[in-house]
Enzyme design. Structure first.
Site, short mmCIF file in Angstrom:
data_model
loop_
_atom_site.label_atom_id
_atom_site.label_comp_id
_atom_site.label_asym_id
_atom_site.label_seq_id
_atom_site.Cartn_x
_atom_site.Cartn_y
_atom_site.Cartn_z
N GLY A 1 2.97 -2.70 8.72
CA GLY A 1 3.28 -2.87 10.13
C GLY A 1 4.75 -3.20 10.32
O GLY A 1 5.33 -3.95 9.55
N THR B 1 0.83 -1.21 0.00
CA THR B 1 0.00 0.00 0.00
C THR B 1 0.86 1.26 0.00
O THR B 1 1.89 1.32 0.65
CB THR B 1 -0.90 -0.02 1.25
OG1 THR B 1 -1.75 -1.16 1.17
CG2 THR B 1 -1.76 1.24 1.34
N GLU C 1 -7.21 -5.30 3.95
CA GLU C 1 -7.44 -6.52 3.17
C GLU C 1 -8.69 -6.41 2.28
O GLU C 1 -9.43 -7.37 2.12
CB GLU C 1 -7.56 -7.75 4.10
CG GLU C 1 -6.33 -8.01 4.93
CD GLU C 1 -5.08 -8.29 4.09
OE1 GLU C 1 -5.24 -8.76 2.95
OE2 GLU C 1 -3.96 -8.02 4.57
#
Lengths: 668, 668
Positions: free
Chosen positions: B193, B154, B436
């Site tokens: 993350g 992303t 997701e």
């Protein structure tokens, strides 16, 4: 790292050119006139141009303790400035309303103000419930902030059901004192804002005992901390209650009493008194203290409008700037505002902002007129005002919370960032569903009143929004594609649902159930019926307002207001077709007409979407959102925000050496 | 200050005596057998009895930076212990699933784990997309945590629409290297993350250019930081993205590239390759990389079940302990669980926990069987699996988020406390609606598939939950008070809505609109139709599961499972009557039958409510909630939590002397 670009995002330039009405005209209309806009802007300049009122590091990066300390710093400065304005004779009560309410207050203290309750509850309660003699003694001290107070009613074990409060104030005629005690852990006061470490006084609500008899709950002024050292006084157990979903700067506290003695004259005695010998002298009317509670709920409806406007502004501007996916494979990525599903998430809530504002205006007028009646001993319209304030508080806070989350989710991942200001706004808004009367409890209170109206057991209703209950069941109304038909259909449905719930209660009673148990068994239906009545109120006041504006605003603006009204009405009824199909002439095929009407309206509103939220006229500091700023430089602003993270001040965090490297180098 | 009482709250003792079934039997059923329960408990003991894995101060009191440092400490310890278990041959993949998933992981790292993506994305992507040679080089290093990786896909400007990603990897045949660049601010990677300060490697998804031609997005292994010093390598712009609504310990980062060179062999080459001379060699099937995406969505459905079970446990136990208000004026305050409105808020979500779990089990089996087919080159069932995973992810995450908030609000003010653990849980759950695959986008993908099925343009469906689409429109089904009738009615409604949406698309096309625009104009209806299909799936798999259990469990337990199924079905259809009245034989008067059926079921389930949530068998450490602990000592625990607030460590905070006292003493 790219730096911020001061020019306006071209997508927003394009959007602003498309707008079909004069946004300034709408700003004036929403503010209540040109003069009000000027005053608001001057107030905003006064506070928001003061750099001392900005935080160097955004609050969310601080520890809980640091957040509190920063909030005290700002709150003191803020009220110093308010007092400066007052002493210059500028603004009057509007200053307090703005500073304590949603718009300006939440721009400066994004996560709550530890001194709010001093102004919102402590001083007003003194004004409303202290005797003249007591007012002389206390109000001056409170106004000049010689003392800082809070209002301690809710306990660990009791919120909604205040008759169940456990704190006791027992009169001791020997010393002419009340002795306060917390007889159990659940008797501890819990929640009052500023109680933790900020206030040194509180109005404490306690069960009054005198001459061996309980006289129910009454308010007392209690000193909590030494005025010089701020140390808690003997017998006062005090602290803050800890972290919460939001409002982490409000310093909500707990408070327990162990034989705390206060003078007899610290009981607030405007309405009821305890004489030196312990004799209890009754209040002429307990209804006189009703007003504050209703007042606060009325204010919450207005706050819902403000918060929702902020969030609509953020989501609309972001959706105009954000490009993602293609509608046609051959064409470039589109503004996400061009997806009908995105319009459907946003535009109905833009309409809700107007609906809330008009409803708030009507209930505010009603509140003022009923308050005047109360002063002349007229209580007839109080129950209706109360029932209306309850349902509006419940329906608007619920719709507003849902709106904030729907719009946050409509901003995708970036809406999840604190820098969007959407998470903190949700923290403030969702709290309103619980405080000042839990929503389900309020809806049941309204339902009780509505059933009386329906059965003509109550005075004739005063409000135009309530009258329908008396004849809606008999009205014939074949489907029409019109807002007025929608109102009639919603009215029939609300009346029908109430009537049916009432029938079910009676059937249960006939089968041998106690009325109270039958009420409980029917309460799901009752809640839904009251909620439906709230929807009727919102659509109805929206219709009345738009009709009124027809002669007051330009044709261009009126068309847009009318589109928003239509959207609000159609969207409301489409969400309730399950009930409307049951209780009205609506048929399955008509639902298709409503659905395509909704779709047409979204397309009509699309070119004016950015213009509409521009008209709300929020300064960037009030929005506090990287996604919502006027210039639309979303990505640059998100990036700039990362520079404020203390974690980013060092390329390598100390945890690498301490934990991560030993872990990685170990032969696992 | 009162201290905690170790004995069980008498209300809970009473509730547990009322339970009509053996809670242990249900625990075993939910775990998948006695042995699974034993393994789970042994794993929980191993991790949760380790005091080093507890935080001395609850995370929410720490600063953002401290939260991260504490998370790294715990994460390293946690995976050291996992590796210890693995080396002892205990547990296998279940350990990772538990530690990285909702149950055990969120008990230890309540606000996210900075190393999760190393295990969940970095290693699996290497396994799925690296060539054998690459796997030899990298997987051992990753497994032993010599390197810590993340997955960077992303970007600031692109999430859902991955074809639009902007990061470039341009092949330079002279040096046999790829050169990575971020051509704009929106090209910066954003969200991964652990990317901020934790990982030193990443799999980076970028647009591949070779010999002047773009070949779309491909994955590359990129070193981000020096392995010894952890300093960012030249050309790597890296940091964390800042605070969020939740998951503030996950260290989500940003990443930009300025001419970063990596060897040709760092492109993951299992499926496609770039030869040394720059020749691009095509993948045999791009569908092979589809699997991970579907897998993650399947896992999310299971996580929804886990989170919702936690929240139901908290809300149910609290509602059994909390007394508030009277139903009859002459009687004591009642447990709030006795209010029908409270039962209506909680019990349908208890039923949802089961519905989600059974749906997750079916889709998991389907995923495994389709995966085996893929390995033999069979792709026929992939679209149906994909469409089903999309709709379930969307419907379950939405219902779960709504559930968490409904149940939090049902706990009143105390639900707003961080000590309830409900706010943090919402932070984790609502994020699933966005990541997701954004829910609206997923529903539209499902709608596209369903319309093909409806028009017989697709293979015959494999799933029993999909077959109805081929004949539902022709089925006659007069109302019956039965779960099977509800399923049929929901199926007719879903098929009817799809058919109608399809008709509207075709009408728009006939009027001259391009198909893509007609699709967009009809997308509100399409989303609703796909959502309805998701509801059908959930009710259907619930029915199948309860039928199956009839021969496997005791009669006492089966009765309760059947009641939950009935409640889930009735509650589902009652929320959708607007549509069901349109598309089926349901009539207004039948809705009354359904409504009283719902009320009867709530009353039937009431005595087993605490037993049901006890069967979920969460350790107190997993619930982490003052409101939900097994002993029900809610008030004592809320009080104990306040002692952990650093603000409460001193009676007077320094801000008094610094700000408050000068403000109060000033003559305002």
């Amino acid at each position: 790292m790219p730096s911020s670009n001061k020019k306006i995002n071209p997508d927003l330039v394009k959007e602003r050119k498309k707008c079909s009405f004069n946004t300034l005209e709408l700003t004036h209309l929403l503010d209540g006139g040109v003069q009000k806009t000027i005053e608001r802007k001057s107030r905003e300049n006064f506070f928001l141009d003061d750099e001392e009122l900005q935080s160097k590091i955004p609050l969310e990066y601080l520890s809980h303790k640091e957040k509190y300390e920063e909030a005290v710093r700002k709150a003191c400065l803020l009220f110093k400035k308010v007092n400066q304005l007052q002493s210059e004779g500028k603004g009057g009560m509007d200053n307090f309303r703005e500073i304590l309410g949603g718009q300006l207050g939440s721009a400066i203290l994004k996560d709550g103000n530890p001194l709010t309750l001093h102004y919102v509850m402590f001083i007003p309660t003194l004004m409303g419930q202290a005797s003249l003699e007591q007012q002389t003694k206390w109000i001056q001290k409170a106004w000049t902030c010689d003392i800082i107070g809070t209002y301690a009613q809710t306990e660990l074990g009791h919120g909604t059901f205040i008759r169940g409060l456990e704190t006791t104030a027992t009169y001791d005629p020997k010393t002419e004192e009340f002795v306060l005690n917390s007889p159990s852990i659940t008797a501890y006061k819990w929640w009052p804002g500023g109680l933790g470490h900020s206030a040194n006084y509180a109005i404490v609500v306690a069960q009054l005992y005198t001459l061996g008899k309980n006289h129910g709950i009454h308010p007392f002024i209690v000193q909590l901390r030494d005025e010089e050292t701020h140390m808690p006084l003997p017998g006062i157990k005090i602290g803050e209650i800890g972290c919460k979903l939001g409002m982490n700067s409000t310093n909500n506290g707990y408070l327990g009493f162990e034989n705390v003695r206060i003078p007899r004259t610290n009981m607030l005695m405007k309405n009821t008194r305890v004489l030196p010998d312990g004799t209890y002298v009754e209040s002429p009317s307990s209804k006189l203290t009703y007003g504050t509670m209703i007042f606060v709920r009325v204010v919450l409806v207005q706050d819902c409008a403000t918060y929702l406007k902020k969030v609509c502004t953020i989501a609309t501007r972001y959706s105009a700037v954000r490009h993602q996916s293609q509608i046609k494979p051959s064409e470039p990525e589109v503004q996400i505002l061009d997806f009908l599903t995105q319009q459907y998430k946003i535009f109905p809530y833009i309409a809700s902002c107007f609906a809330f504002q008009y409803a708030a205006a009507l209930i505010w007028d009603t509140y003022n007129s009923v308050s005047s009646e109360l002063e002349t001993g007229q209580f007839d319209n109080l129950p209706e005002l109360h029932a209306t304030a309850c349902v509006l508080k419940a329906v608007c806070t619920e719709e507003c919370s849902r709106g904030v989350e729907t719009l946050r989710l409509a901003c995708g991942g970036h809406g999840y960032m604190a820098a969007s200001n959407l998470p903190a706004t949700y923290g403030l808004v969702t709290a309103m569903c619980t405080y000042e009367g839990e929503n389900t409890v309020l809806l049941l209170q309204t339902a009780r009143f509505l059933i009386k109206i329906l059965q003509n057991e109550q005075n004739k209703p005063m409000l135009p929004t309530m009258k329908y209950l008396q004849d809606a069941l008999r009205v014939q109304a074949p489907f029409q594609k019109s807002v007025n038909w929608i109102l009639t259909a919603l009215q029939k449905t609300a009346a029908g649902k109430l009537d049916l719930a009432n029938k079910h209660i009676n059937e249960r009673v006939k089968k041998g159930m106690a009325y109270e148990d039958a009420w409980n068994m029917t309460s799901i239906e009752l809640v839904q019926a009251a909620d439906m009545h709230g929807r009727v109120f919102l659509v109805n006041t929206f219709i009345i307002s738009v009709q009124k504006f027809k002669s007051q605003v330009s044709q261009e603006l009126w068309i847009v207001l009318d589109q928003l009204l239509q959207l609000y009405a159609v969207n409301t009824i489409l969400k309730l077709t399950g009930d409307v199909l049951k209780f009205t002439e609506l048929q399955g095929k008509d639902v298709e007409v409503l659905q395509s009407w909704l779709e047409e309206l979204l397309i009509l509103i699309r070119p004016n979407a950015v213009g509409l939220v521009d008209s709300f006229d929020f300064r960037d500091e009030v929005l506090s959102s990287a996604l919502g700023a006027y210039d639309g430089n979303v990505y640059e602003r998100l990036f700039e925000e990362t520079r404020k993270s203390p974690l980013n001040a060092e390329p390598v965090n100390k945890s690498f050496k301490e934990f991560l490297k030993p872990f990685m180098k170990a032969q696992l």
